[in-house]
Design a protein around this motif. Sequence first.
Motif, PDB file in Angstrom:
ATOM      1  N   GLN A  90     -17.625  43.091  10.476  1.00  0.00           N
ATOM      2  CA  GLN A  90     -18.665  43.241   9.459  1.00  0.00           C
ATOM      3  C   GLN A  90     -19.607  42.049   9.551  1.00  0.00           C
ATOM      4  O   GLN A  90     -19.194  40.930   9.252  1.00  0.00           O
ATOM      5  CB  GLN A  90     -18.040  43.309   8.063  1.00  0.00           C
ATOM      6  CG  GLN A  90     -19.030  43.485   6.931  1.00  0.00           C
ATOM      7  CD  GLN A  90     -19.758  44.805   6.992  1.00  0.00           C
ATOM      8  OE1 GLN A  90     -19.151  45.809   7.366  1.00  0.00           O
ATOM      9  NE2 GLN A  90     -21.026  44.824   6.653  1.00  0.00           N
ATOM     10  N   PRO A  91     -20.849  42.224  10.031  1.00  0.00           N
ATOM     11  CA  PRO A  91     -21.439  43.488  10.451  1.00  0.00           C
ATOM     12  C   PRO A  91     -20.931  43.943  11.819  1.00  0.00           C
ATOM     13  O   PRO A  91     -20.347  43.155  12.552  1.00  0.00           O
ATOM     14  CB  PRO A  91     -22.932  43.161  10.513  1.00  0.00           C
ATOM     15  CG  PRO A  91     -22.988  41.695  10.775  1.00  0.00           C
ATOM     16  CD  PRO A  91     -21.808  41.096  10.075  1.00  0.00           C
ATOM     17  N   SER A  92     -21.169  45.216  12.127  1.00  0.00           N
ATOM     18  CA  SER A  92     -20.736  45.772  13.404  1.00  0.00           C
ATOM     19  C   SER A  92     -21.745  45.411  14.492  1.00  0.00           C
ATOM     20  O   SER A  92     -22.770  44.773  14.229  1.00  0.00           O
ATOM     21  CB  SER A  92     -20.589  47.296  13.296  1.00  0.00           C
ATOM     22  OG  SER A  92     -21.827  47.890  12.930  1.00  0.00           O
ATOM     23  N   GLY A  93     -21.432  45.825  15.708  1.00  0.00           N
ATOM     24  CA  GLY A  93     -22.316  45.526  16.835  1.00  0.00           C
ATOM     25  C   GLY A  93     -22.079  44.182  17.464  1.00  0.00           C
ATOM     26  O   GLY A  93     -22.868  43.728  18.298  1.00  0.00           O
ATOM     27  N   ALA A  94     -20.970  43.511  17.095  1.00  0.00           N
ATOM     28  CA  ALA A  94     -20.649  42.205  17.679  1.00  0.00           C
ATOM     29  C   ALA A  94     -19.986  42.393  19.043  1.00  0.00           C
ATOM     30  O   ALA A  94     -19.406  43.447  19.339  1.00  0.00           O
ATOM     31  CB  ALA A  94     -19.728  41.425  16.750  1.00  0.00           C
ATOM     32  N   VAL A  95     -20.050  41.352  19.861  1.00  0.00           N
ATOM     33  CA  VAL A  95     -19.400  41.363  21.173  1.00  0.00           C
ATOM     34  C   VAL A  95     -17.978  40.843  21.002  1.00  0.00           C
ATOM     35  O   VAL A  95     -17.770  39.728  20.518  1.00  0.00           O
ATOM     36  CB  VAL A  95     -20.160  40.487  22.181  1.00  0.00           C
ATOM     37  CG1 VAL A  95     -19.425  40.429  23.509  1.00  0.00           C
ATOM     38  CG2 VAL A  95     -21.578  41.021  22.394  1.00  0.00           C
ATOM     39  N   VAL A  96     -16.978  41.648  21.381  1.00  0.00           N
ATOM     40  CA  VAL A  96     -15.586  41.227  21.302  1.00  0.00           C
ATOM     41  C   VAL A  96     -15.011  41.200  22.712  1.00  0.00           C
ATOM     42  O   VAL A  96     -15.131  42.171  23.465  1.00  0.00           O
ATOM     43  CB  VAL A  96     -14.758  42.149  20.378  1.00  0.00           C
ATOM     44  CG1 VAL A  96     -14.897  43.610  20.748  1.00  0.00           C
ATOM     45  CG2 VAL A  96     -13.279  41.736  20.395  1.00  0.00           C
ATOM     46  N   THR A  97     -14.418  40.057  23.084  1.00  0.00           N
ATOM     47  CA  THR A  97     -13.801  39.910  24.402  1.00  0.00           C
ATOM     48  C   THR A  97     -12.299  39.781  24.231  1.00  0.00           C
ATOM     49  O   THR A  97     -11.817  39.123  23.308  1.00  0.00           O
ATOM     50  CB  THR A  97     -14.340  38.684  25.146  1.00  0.00           C
ATOM     51  OG1 THR A  97     -14.091  37.508  24.369  1.00  0.00           O
ATOM     52  CG2 THR A  97     -15.832  38.803  25.391  1.00  0.00           C
ATOM     53  N   LEU A  98     -11.566  40.416  25.118  1.00  0.00           N
ATOM     54  CA  LEU A  98     -10.103  40.393  25.113  1.00  0.00           C
ATOM     55  C   LEU A  98      -9.625  39.432  26.189  1.00  0.00           C
ATOM     56  O   LEU A  98      -9.898  39.643  27.379  1.00  0.00           O
ATOM     57  CB  LEU A  98      -9.546  41.797  25.359  1.00  0.00           C
ATOM     58  CG  LEU A  98      -8.028  41.909  25.515  1.00  0.00           C
ATOM     59  CD1 LEU A  98      -7.326  41.503  24.231  1.00  0.00           C
ATOM     60  CD2 LEU A  98      -7.631  43.328  25.920  1.00  0.00           C
ATOM     61  N   GLN A 152     -16.329  44.619  24.676  1.00  0.00           N
ATOM     62  CA  GLN A 152     -16.950  45.809  24.107  1.00  0.00           C
ATOM     63  C   GLN A 152     -17.754  45.381  22.884  1.00  0.00           C
ATOM     64  O   GLN A 152     -17.645  44.248  22.412  1.00  0.00           O
ATOM     65  CB  GLN A 152     -15.902  46.847  23.686  1.00  0.00           C
ATOM     66  CG  GLN A 152     -15.004  47.365  24.791  1.00  0.00           C
ATOM     67  CD  GLN A 152     -14.019  48.400  24.271  1.00  0.00           C
ATOM     68  OE1 GLN A 152     -14.330  49.212  23.392  1.00  0.00           O
ATOM     69  NE2 GLN A 152     -12.801  48.361  24.801  1.00  0.00           N
ATOM     70  N   TYR A 153     -18.560  46.330  22.369  1.00  0.00           N
ATOM     71  CA  TYR A 153     -19.242  46.128  21.093  1.00  0.00           C
ATOM     72  C   TYR A 153     -18.397  46.739  19.978  1.00  0.00           C
ATOM     73  O   TYR A 153     -17.811  47.810  20.137  1.00  0.00           O
ATOM     74  CB  TYR A 153     -20.633  46.774  21.098  1.00  0.00           C
ATOM     75  CG  TYR A 153     -21.639  46.071  21.992  1.00  0.00           C
ATOM     76  CD1 TYR A 153     -22.172  44.836  21.647  1.00  0.00           C
ATOM     77  CD2 TYR A 153     -22.058  46.659  23.194  1.00  0.00           C
ATOM     78  CE1 TYR A 153     -23.092  44.187  22.467  1.00  0.00           C
ATOM     79  CE2 TYR A 153     -22.987  46.021  24.019  1.00  0.00           C
ATOM     80  CZ  TYR A 153     -23.493  44.790  23.639  1.00  0.00           C
ATOM     81  OH  TYR A 153     -24.402  44.158  24.461  1.00  0.00           O
ATOM     82  N   THR A 154     -18.332  46.049  18.843  1.00  0.00           N
ATOM     83  CA  THR A 154     -17.561  46.577  17.712  1.00  0.00           C
ATOM     84  C   THR A 154     -18.336  47.707  17.019  1.00  0.00           C
ATOM     85  O   THR A 154     -19.569  47.678  16.974  1.00  0.00           O
ATOM     86  CB  THR A 154     -17.285  45.459  16.690  1.00  0.00           C
ATOM     87  OG1 THR A 154     -18.527  44.922  16.232  1.00  0.00           O
ATOM     88  CG2 THR A 154     -16.431  44.368  17.280  1.00  0.00           C
ATOM     89  N   LEU A 181     -17.613  38.376   9.639  1.00  0.00           N
ATOM     90  CA  LEU A 181     -18.333  37.277  10.279  1.00  0.00           C
ATOM     91  C   LEU A 181     -19.145  36.491   9.255  1.00  0.00           C
ATOM     92  O   LEU A 181     -19.694  37.055   8.304  1.00  0.00           O
ATOM     93  CB  LEU A 181     -19.243  37.819  11.381  1.00  0.00           C
ATOM     94  CG  LEU A 181     -18.547  38.694  12.439  1.00  0.00           C
ATOM     95  CD1 LEU A 181     -19.556  39.134  13.498  1.00  0.00           C
ATOM     96  CD2 LEU A 181     -17.385  37.960  13.090  1.00  0.00           C
ATOM     97  N   THR A 182     -19.233  35.170   9.486  1.00  0.00           N
ATOM     98  CA  THR A 182     -19.942  34.267   8.583  1.00  0.00           C
ATOM     99  C   THR A 182     -21.302  33.913   9.177  1.00  0.00           C
ATOM    100  O   THR A 182     -21.381  33.448  10.316  1.00  0.00           O
ATOM    101  CB  THR A 182     -19.129  32.971   8.370  1.00  0.00           C
ATOM    102  OG1 THR A 182     -17.830  33.320   7.871  1.00  0.00           O
ATOM    103  CG2 THR A 182     -19.829  32.053   7.392  1.00  0.00           C
TER     104      THR A 182
END
Length: 594
Positions: free
Chosen positions: A272-280, A286-288, A330-331
């Motif tokens: 929150q918000p969406s569209g963030a970049v998440v790396t494993l 991927q994008y959230t 997210l802040t």
Amino acid sequence: MAAEEKPTETETLIHGVTLAPVTETTKEITKDPTTEPTREPTTARTTEPVTEKPTQIITAEPTTEKPVTKETAVTVTVTEIPGPKVGWLTIISTPTGAEVTIDGKNAGLTPVTGREVGEGSHAIAVSLSGFETYHAEKSVAAGEQAAVDATLKEIVIPTTVPTTQVTIQPEPTVTPPPCIGCDKGWIRVYCNVNGATVSFDQLSSGCTIANGYCDTEVSTTGTAFKTFTVQKPGYEIFTGSVSSWPAKGQTVTLYSTLVPVQSSGNIQVNSQPSGAVVTLDGGTWQYTPATFTSASTGTHFLKITLNGYQQYGTSVTVSPGQTSTVNAYLTPNPPQPRTGSLNIVTSPKGADIYVDGTYYAESPFIVTNLAPGSHVLRMYKAGFDEYMSTVTVNAGQQTPVSYTFTPQRGPVGSLDVFSTPAGSAVYLDGNYMGHTPYGGSLDIPSVLSGTHIILLRQQDYNDYTQTVNVRSGEIITVSAQLTPNAPSPHPDTTGQIMVVSTPSGAELFIDNSFKGITPVTIPDLPAGSHVVMVRQAGYTDATQTVTVTGGQVTPVSLSLAPVPVTKATPLSMLSIISAIALAGLAMAFFAKRQ
């Protein structure tokens, strides 16, 4: 009379934690332009006073144009800032790889990084076979980064030495013949899985692991065992060497670690918000909202970044056939110059620096662009005890951190892992430990003595696996040369870019698209030319055009230059005199007109 107001309650379940109900209440207030609006729905009324809580009644001042003759109510709704009231816990242990529970729920193996919990007090338990369980209560405030450093105490069981009864016999003394095989010793085998069976030299004789270990009695004059095997269904078979043979009344200690047979689960990530970049694990991204399927069982690390927001890092444990869910709130980045920095110096230097679970550089180093408030600083160097503490960052200030490491003691050693190419994900006994940095190595301290499996993984390369035998107080160096995947009939059309910046923590844009926070490796980029730009407040943007080759890693290093400080030019004496003269003429002109 005013109608009775009924607050409504909502519950939030996040990361396996049920947060306290949030009560939304309608309050009555007087609008004051100097006061910030409340985050709760508010109501302003002109009515008779009411003493019921939580309603507050303020009578509006009457006006001469429109006298108030009846009750009127105006409701002003203020939107609550999204996100539950949560904090974050980072938990480490010596030795590493201990099982962690938070409020009785499994949280994976140490190190546990950035685990999201509801505000309030939490019960922490850290356990490892052969060591006393560590218990602690940790209070976490909303928005706080809290840390727990558990040093486990080894269970020492006194060795039972058979007593010899002396019998005084009359003269003459008769010496009995020696008893072959009567002298006894013991072999103690430690294991991380209870119920596992231990055998020696492929014989059926042995023992079963209970409470983290088991003992086998042996004859000190018998044939010495050469190997021991530990096994349990669902785990890979462990085989080790019997390092020594006990003397009379002595106990030889052996260590073993069972690794679950590789299986997989899923990881669902929302932000929150969406569209963030998440790396494993610093690799695939991927994008959230995102779902990582077929993730190997064990502990993994997620880094979530979004342009204009503080980066978010957390560890997550994957169980076979299960889906683990992470909800990240997210802040927003505070406006400049409201960020602060950490000036970190260690002795010896060269320690790996992590802030809130994110790797920055080796010491000495200045970590910039940190939001004011609490942060978890974690530093470690092979051969020394790990450092972890909660530090406070103040807006517009640089906080100095100076630390002298102490050599490791106890039944632990360290690993120093290099790889070619750099940027490889490192797993210890199936649990993610970090990435090999560009131009350096990954230090893994507090590794329990015994045999362990090291796995290095990088896209477009074959996995590298090595079995290492860690001894107390020693540093084992692992130099991994990863080999590219075998060529396929179709050429690889994508490659990777590994970007580092000075200072680190800069926003990365590739072809004007936000990709994360440096240092970072971006996979699956089409082969060809790309424009790489890094940006950080207080610095000028740095840009470089790079060429990506299919199936290869392209390193990029960019340095940011501080924005020049513009100083006001003092007025010259002539300018001041001219200004005074003009002012005098103007005054004389107006006086004459009057």
